[in-house]
Design a protein around this motif. Structure first.
Motif, PDB file in Angstrom:
ATOM      1  N   VAL A 100       0.666  -1.347  -0.201  1.00  0.00           N
ATOM      2  CA  VAL A 100      -0.034   0.079  -0.070  1.00  0.00           C
ATOM      3  C   VAL A 100       0.655   1.273  -0.021  1.00  0.00           C
ATOM      4  N   SER A 101       2.284   1.306  -0.132  1.00  0.00           N
ATOM      5  CA  SER A 101       3.025   2.410   0.133  1.00  0.00           C
ATOM      6  C   SER A 101       4.496   1.958  -0.299  1.00  0.00           C
ATOM      7  N   GLN A 102       5.009   2.906  -0.987  1.00  0.00           N
ATOM      8  CA  GLN A 102       6.508   2.909  -1.369  1.00  0.00           C
ATOM      9  C   GLN A 102       7.572   2.688  -0.283  1.00  0.00           C
ATOM     10  N   PRO A 103       8.728   2.206  -0.943  1.00  0.00           N
ATOM     11  CA  PRO A 103       9.626   2.005   0.339  1.00  0.00           C
ATOM     12  C   PRO A 103      10.005   3.499   0.904  1.00  0.00           C
ATOM     13  N   ARG A 104      10.367   3.379   2.266  1.00  0.00           N
ATOM     14  CA  ARG A 104      10.550   4.695   2.974  1.00  0.00           C
ATOM     15  C   ARG A 104      11.617   4.325   4.203  1.00  0.00           C
ATOM     16  N   GLY A 105      11.963   5.318   4.695  1.00  0.00           N
ATOM     17  CA  GLY A 105      12.973   5.365   5.852  1.00  0.00           C
ATOM     18  C   GLY A 105      14.305   5.949   5.402  1.00  0.00           C
ATOM     19  N   VAL A 106      15.284   5.793   6.347  1.00  0.00           N
ATOM     20  CA  VAL A 106      16.645   6.129   6.240  1.00  0.00           C
ATOM     21  C   VAL A 106      17.685   5.043   5.722  1.00  0.00           C
ATOM     22  N   LEU A 107      18.133   5.240   4.525  1.00  0.00           N
ATOM     23  CA  LEU A 107      19.122   4.249   3.954  1.00  0.00           C
ATOM     24  C   LEU A 107      20.449   4.565   4.382  1.00  0.00           C
ATOM     25  N   ARG A 108      21.338   3.814   5.162  1.00  0.00           N
ATOM     26  CA  ARG A 108      22.512   4.242   5.320  1.00  0.00           C
ATOM     27  C   ARG A 108      23.568   3.460   4.648  1.00  0.00           C
ATOM     28  N   VAL A 109      24.396   4.088   3.942  1.00  0.00           N
ATOM     29  CA  VAL A 109      25.355   3.535   2.908  1.00  0.00           C
ATOM     30  C   VAL A 109      26.611   3.978   3.253  1.00  0.00           C
ATOM     31  N   SER A 110      27.708   2.906   3.149  1.00  0.00           N
ATOM     32  CA  SER A 110      29.109   3.275   3.383  1.00  0.00           C
ATOM     33  C   SER A 110      29.502   3.143   1.857  1.00  0.00           C
ATOM     34  N   LEU A 111      30.565   4.090   1.328  1.00  0.00           N
ATOM     35  CA  LEU A 111      30.911   4.053  -0.022  1.00  0.00           C
ATOM     36  C   LEU A 111      32.252   4.799  -0.281  1.00  0.00           C
ATOM     37  N   LEU A 287      18.476 -11.081   3.022  1.00  0.00           N
ATOM     38  CA  LEU A 287      16.939 -10.739   3.380  1.00  0.00           C
ATOM     39  C   LEU A 287      16.904  -9.135   3.476  1.00  0.00           C
ATOM     40  N   LEU A 288      16.699  -8.441   2.598  1.00  0.00           N
ATOM     41  CA  LEU A 288      16.964  -7.043   2.456  1.00  0.00           C
ATOM     42  C   LEU A 288      15.718  -6.169   2.676  1.00  0.00           C
ATOM     43  N   PRO A 289      15.648  -4.862   3.421  1.00  0.00           N
ATOM     44  CA  PRO A 289      14.641  -4.196   3.376  1.00  0.00           C
ATOM     45  C   PRO A 289      14.370  -3.618   2.405  1.00  0.00           C
ATOM     46  N   ALA A 290      13.129  -3.201   1.961  1.00  0.00           N
ATOM     47  CA  ALA A 290      12.845  -2.713   0.529  1.00  0.00           C
ATOM     48  C   ALA A 290      13.644  -1.479   0.196  1.00  0.00           C
ATOM     49  N   LYS A 291      13.729  -0.729   0.994  1.00  0.00           N
ATOM     50  CA  LYS A 291      15.008   0.749   0.805  1.00  0.00           C
ATOM     51  C   LYS A 291      16.267   0.146   0.326  1.00  0.00           C
ATOM     52  N   ALA A 292      16.791  -0.984   0.821  1.00  0.00           N
ATOM     53  CA  ALA A 292      18.166  -1.416   0.480  1.00  0.00           C
ATOM     54  C   ALA A 292      17.921  -2.144  -0.967  1.00  0.00           C
ATOM     55  N   GLN A 293      16.975  -2.940  -1.121  1.00  0.00           N
ATOM     56  CA  GLN A 293      16.741  -3.699  -2.297  1.00  0.00           C
ATOM     57  C   GLN A 293      16.559  -2.674  -3.525  1.00  0.00           C
ATOM     58  N   ARG A 294      15.885  -1.750  -3.540  1.00  0.00           N
ATOM     59  CA  ARG A 294      15.416  -0.832  -4.454  1.00  0.00           C
ATOM     60  C   ARG A 294      16.629   0.002  -4.769  1.00  0.00           C
ATOM     61  N   PHE A 295      17.410   0.476  -3.918  1.00  0.00           N
ATOM     62  CA  PHE A 295      18.843   1.170  -3.914  1.00  0.00           C
ATOM     63  C   PHE A 295      19.700   0.409  -4.954  1.00  0.00           C
ATOM     64  N   ILE A 296      20.002  -1.123  -4.545  1.00  0.00           N
ATOM     65  CA  ILE A 296      20.713  -1.908  -5.196  1.00  0.00           C
ATOM     66  C   ILE A 296      20.300  -2.166  -6.731  1.00  0.00           C
ATOM     67  N   GLU A 297      19.122  -2.286  -6.792  1.00  0.00           N
ATOM     68  CA  GLU A 297      18.614  -2.828  -8.138  1.00  0.00           C
ATOM     69  C   GLU A 297      18.710  -1.485  -9.022  1.00  0.00           C
ATOM     70  N   TYR A 298      18.381  -0.254  -8.317  1.00  0.00           N
ATOM     71  CA  TYR A 298      18.795   1.245  -9.080  1.00  0.00           C
ATOM     72  C   TYR A 298      20.082   1.297  -9.706  1.00  0.00           C
ATOM     73  N   LEU A 299      21.122   0.919  -8.774  1.00  0.00           N
ATOM     74  CA  LEU A 299      22.430   0.802  -9.193  1.00  0.00           C
ATOM     75  C   LEU A 299      22.720   0.046 -10.300  1.00  0.00           C
ATOM     76  N   LYS A 300      22.234  -1.214 -10.271  1.00  0.00           N
ATOM     77  CA  LYS A 300      22.636  -2.278 -11.272  1.00  0.00           C
ATOM     78  C   LYS A 300      21.907  -1.625 -12.572  1.00  0.00           C
ATOM     79  N   GLU A 301      20.794  -1.188 -12.621  1.00  0.00           N
ATOM     80  CA  GLU A 301      19.993  -0.544 -13.981  1.00  0.00           C
ATOM     81  C   GLU A 301      21.054   0.615 -14.449  1.00  0.00           C
ATOM     82  N   HIS A 302      21.383   1.414 -13.775  1.00  0.00           N
ATOM     83  CA  HIS A 302      22.029   2.722 -14.170  1.00  0.00           C
ATOM     84  C   HIS A 302      23.623   2.509 -14.339  1.00  0.00           C
TER      85      HIS A 302
END
Length: 305
Positions: A100-111, A287-302
């Motif tokens: 019922v909603s889009q992924p949300r929350g704070v995504l913490r990334v080390s890079l 087992l990734l939360p939606a925010k992390a899964q979408r971030f990784i998928e987006y990086l792979k895509e672009h």
């Protein structure tokens, strides 16, 4: 079945699952105080619940001292088994919410800082438009964070993976070519073959003594040397524009997006390129939360190209 007995059994199982999740938080933090703060409950209550869990299991799970706690052998085994259960339960609730909603929350990334500036930054505007509910917190320090003990969702790593206990998601490979400024080439001449690089000033990483270059099916390892050894690609590129040597740089980094005009660097030995560097997103679990899964998928895509 006796309804009273059935209720007691259900409540007993619920208590165990709740205490299991509390134990996982304590084991991660290695501190009752830090775990209690993260959970928003008194340390004394948390300690009693863990003691109740130990009594129910019949084994000591933690060694307690005045300064910190350590997992016993039984505690380590219980942690390895239970954290997956707890994570899967949490994700089940989250994925139901995603219906019922889009992924949300704070995504913490080390890079790495160079990856963040050169490769990631140009794609962030579209990511933010696509996922307005995700806030981003980046750690660009060079240290390798501990995904188990620290509150990071994803770590981006370039090169050969050494964290065998983590899950690697390949997101890209970086093509690197040789570049130098026109002023350097005017002063020192342009190498005609890879072997001639040994006669030039090269901008190198610490302890780097050889470059491996590829052309079609040919592969050549050449000895290189130079006065500058450094661990920052942005600085390496800047020194190259000032005529201080030849550098191996990602093609996409030699662009106006980094503030360095392509006209100030010229490709050297254009038929040759270095061994590509693989880029991975590391996570503690699959087992990734939606925010992390979408971030990784987006990086792979672009970044796949």
């Amino acid at each position: 079945m006796n309804p009273i007995f059935g209720t007691m059994k259900a409540n007993h199982t619920t208590d165990h699952l709740r205490d299991m999740s509390l134990f996982v938080e304590v084991a991660r933090a290695k501190s009752f105080r830090r775990a209690a703060e993260a959970l928003g409950m008194p340390s004394s209550t948390l300690s009693r619940r863990i003691q109740a869990l130990e009594r129910a299991i019949g084994l000591r799970l933690l060694h307690r001292t005045t300064r910190h706690i350590e997992l016993t052998e039984a505690g380590q085994l219980y942690f390895e088994r239970s954290r997956g259960i707890v994570e899967e339960a949490r994700l089940a609730h989250e994925q139901l919410g995603e219906l019922v909603s889009q992924p949300r929350g704070v995504l913490r990334v080390s890079l790495p800082v160079d990856f963040a500036i050169v490769f990631l930054a140009p794609h962030l505007p579209e990511f933010c438009r696509r996922y307005p509910g995700i806030a981003l917190e980046f750690d660009l320090t060079p240290r390798r964070v501990d995904l188990v003990a620290e509150p990071f969702d994803v770590a981006i790593r370039m090169g050969i993976l050494t964290d065998s206990h983590l899950v690697g998601h390949k997101i890209a490979h970086v093509q690197r070519c040789l570049y130098a400024s026109p002023s350097y080439l005017d002063a020192h001449g342009e190498p005609a073959t890879p072997d001639e690089l040994s006669q030039h000033e090269c901008l190198l990483f610490p302890n780097e003594t050889h470059w491996t270059l590829l052309r079609d099916s040919s592969k050549r390892q050449v000895a290189v040397n130079g006065r500058f050894h450094l661990n920052n690609v942005g600085m390496m590129q800047r020194l190259a524009t000032y005529g201080l040597g030849i550098a191996l740089l990602a093609r996409s980094s030699v662009s106006d997006t980094t503030g360095v005009s392509t006209q100030r660097l010229q490709q050297v030995l254009p038929d040759w390129q270095a061994t590509p560097i693989e880029v991975h997103a590391l996570t503690e679990t699959r087992l990734l939360p939606a925010k992390a899964q979408r971030f990784i998928e987006y990086l792979k895509e672009h970044l796949a190209q």
